[in-house]
Enzyme design. Structure first.
Site, PDB file in Angstrom:
ATOM      1  N   ARG A  66       0.821  -1.211   0.000  1.00 15.10           N
ATOM      2  CA  ARG A  66       0.000   0.000   0.000  1.00 15.10           C
ATOM      3  C   ARG A  66       0.856   1.263   0.000  1.00 15.10           C
ATOM      4  O   ARG A  66       0.500   2.275  -0.620  1.00 15.10           O
ATOM      5  CB  ARG A  66      -0.928  -0.018   1.219  1.00 15.10           C
ATOM      6  CG  ARG A  66      -2.065   1.004   1.175  1.00 15.10           C
ATOM      7  CD  ARG A  66      -3.184   0.608   2.114  1.00 15.10           C
ATOM      8  NE  ARG A  66      -4.288   1.537   2.033  1.00 15.10           N
ATOM      9  CZ  ARG A  66      -4.565   2.448   2.971  1.00 15.10           C
ATOM     10  NH1 ARG A  66      -3.791   2.549   4.034  1.00 15.10           N
ATOM     11  NH2 ARG A  66      -5.597   3.253   2.836  1.00 15.10           N
ATOM     12  N   HIS A  70       0.338   4.276  -2.593  1.00 10.23           N
ATOM     13  CA  HIS A  70       0.010   5.630  -2.130  1.00 10.23           C
ATOM     14  C   HIS A  70       1.129   6.613  -2.445  1.00 10.23           C
ATOM     15  O   HIS A  70       0.895   7.816  -2.484  1.00 10.23           O
ATOM     16  CB  HIS A  70      -0.302   5.617  -0.635  1.00 10.23           C
ATOM     17  CG  HIS A  70      -1.692   5.142  -0.339  1.00 10.23           C
ATOM     18  ND1 HIS A  70      -2.549   5.807   0.503  1.00 10.23           N
ATOM     19  CD2 HIS A  70      -2.390   4.074  -0.804  1.00 10.23           C
ATOM     20  CE1 HIS A  70      -3.713   5.165   0.559  1.00 10.23           C
ATOM     21  NE2 HIS A  70      -3.628   4.103  -0.220  1.00 10.23           N
ATOM     22  N   ASN A  98      -4.640   8.569   4.154  1.00  9.62           N
ATOM     23  CA  ASN A  98      -3.428   8.042   4.789  1.00  9.62           C
ATOM     24  C   ASN A  98      -3.449   8.064   6.307  1.00  9.62           C
ATOM     25  O   ASN A  98      -2.879   7.187   6.954  1.00  9.62           O
ATOM     26  CB  ASN A  98      -2.202   8.839   4.321  1.00  9.62           C
ATOM     27  CG  ASN A  98      -1.872   8.604   2.866  1.00  9.62           C
ATOM     28  OD1 ASN A  98      -2.210   7.592   2.290  1.00  9.62           O
ATOM     29  ND2 ASN A  98      -1.195   9.582   2.254  1.00  9.62           N
ATOM     30  N   HIS A 197      -6.352  -6.000  -2.388  1.00  9.79           N
ATOM     31  CA  HIS A 197      -7.169  -6.181  -1.192  1.00  9.79           C
ATOM     32  C   HIS A 197      -7.390  -7.650  -0.872  1.00  9.79           C
ATOM     33  O   HIS A 197      -8.188  -7.989  -0.006  1.00  9.79           O
ATOM     34  CB  HIS A 197      -8.503  -5.451  -1.342  1.00  9.79           C
ATOM     35  CG  HIS A 197      -8.383  -3.970  -1.203  1.00  9.79           C
ATOM     36  ND1 HIS A 197      -9.456  -3.106  -1.277  1.00  9.79           N
ATOM     37  CD2 HIS A 197      -7.293  -3.181  -0.998  1.00  9.79           C
ATOM     38  CE1 HIS A 197      -9.034  -1.858  -1.128  1.00  9.79           C
ATOM     39  NE2 HIS A 197      -7.727  -1.881  -0.962  1.00  9.79           N
TER      40      HIS A 197
END
Length: 322
Positions: A66, A70, A98, A197
């Protein structure tokens, strides 16, 4: 003339072969063998650290994946997500998508410290994120992909860009398609990347509304989660994004969607009578296809506007500018 042409073609072919042997596969100015001479052990250092972190806490695999996502979705893959706030800018760590969510900074710090002791000022934080993401997925039984390196680090970060560029857990299908399209991804690539996910956990506060207000949710699935995520309180209680195999990177995430058991609203939007349904069914029935498409999409993600050449810097501490 023919002999001269043949000789020229031979020389060009030999040069091309020599180029690939010396430099490996490339993508733009990035290369698989970028650190072959300057820091030959950088991959093994990262792999050992990631394997150790994931072995201690399986959730860390999802956290490292992740972080890379991000980072890349906000002004490109430049390590900006790692920067702490300072007197000249507010960083990305406190942005809505975040805050209280992204983690794994300590693992990146450990890797950076080890690399600095071996190859001072050589390996960028952005490249550490890219390599750690791949190793994290592999550590949880997922696919590998042809990661390339040579990124440099930004000297600034953008709170506003993080707030506006990262899709949220309440996104609609059209919103997801738009967010990824803005970064050059097709709808199918977005569906493949959503398979991240398959691992990780989410806080009650980001899926509570789905448990109590969505109508496209499996009743038994909702009932299983509601005690850990009541209508009020327990905001930080965690639930796996994939109840079927929470610590294994596989295609069960897509099977969950077909049974209306996606944890996030944005997850279930991929299978809700819309244009993404067919692709979800394909991945649910064919893990090899999902793995292939996911790996290809991750290579593309790693190429989002990297800083190369003399742009940016190689930070010696990933949390602050040199």
């Amino acid at each position: 003339m023919a002999s001269s042409t043949s000789s020229l073609l031979f020389k060009l072919t030999a040069f091309t072969l020599c180029f690939w042997v010396l430099f490996g596969t490339t993508s733009g100015q990035l290369s698989a063998n970028f650190y072959a001479k300057t820091c030959p052990n950088f991959r093994s250092v990262i792999t050992r650290a990631v394997n150790s972190a994931v072995s201690s806490e399986a959730r860390m695999g999802a956290s490292l994946l992740r972080l890379h996502f991000h980072d890349c979705f906000v002004n490109g893959c430049d390590g900006s997500v790692l920067l702490d706030d300072n007197s000249t800018f507010t960083g990305e760590k406190t942005a809505g998508p975040n805050s209280g969510s992204i983690r794994g900074f300590n693992v990146i710090d450990t890797i950076k410290t080890q690399l600095e002791s071996q190859c001072p000022g050589v390996v960028s934080c952005a490249d550490i994120l890219a390599a750690a993401a791949r190793d994290a997925v592999v550590a949880l039984s997922g696919p590998s992909w042809g990661a390339v390196f040579g990124r440099r680090d930004s000297t600034t970060a953008s709170l506003s860009a993080a707030n506006s560029n990262l899709p949220g857990p309440g996104s609609s299908l059209s919103g997801l398609i738009s967010s990824f399209s803005n970064k050059g991804f097709t709808a199918n690539e977005m569906i493949a990347l959503s398979g991240s996910h398959s691992i990780g956990q989410a806080r009650c506060t980001v899926f509570r509304n789905r448990l109590y207000n969505d109508n496209n949710i499996n009743a038994s699935f909702a009932a299983t989660l509601q005690p850990n995520c009541p209508t009020s309180g327990g905001d930080n209680n965690l639930s796996p994004l994939d109840l079927a195999s929470p610590t294994t990177f596989d295609n069960k995430y897509y099977n969950n969607l077909i049974s209306q058991s996606g944890l996030l609203h944005s997850d279930q939007e991929l299978f809700n009578g819309g244009s993404a349904d067919a692709q979800v069914r394909t991945y649910a029935s064919n893990q090899a296809t999902f793995f292939r498409d996911f790996g290809n999409a991750m290579v593309k993600m790693g190429n989002l506007s990297p800083l190369t050449g003399s742009s940016g810097q190689v930070r010696t501490n990933c949390r602050k500018v040199n």
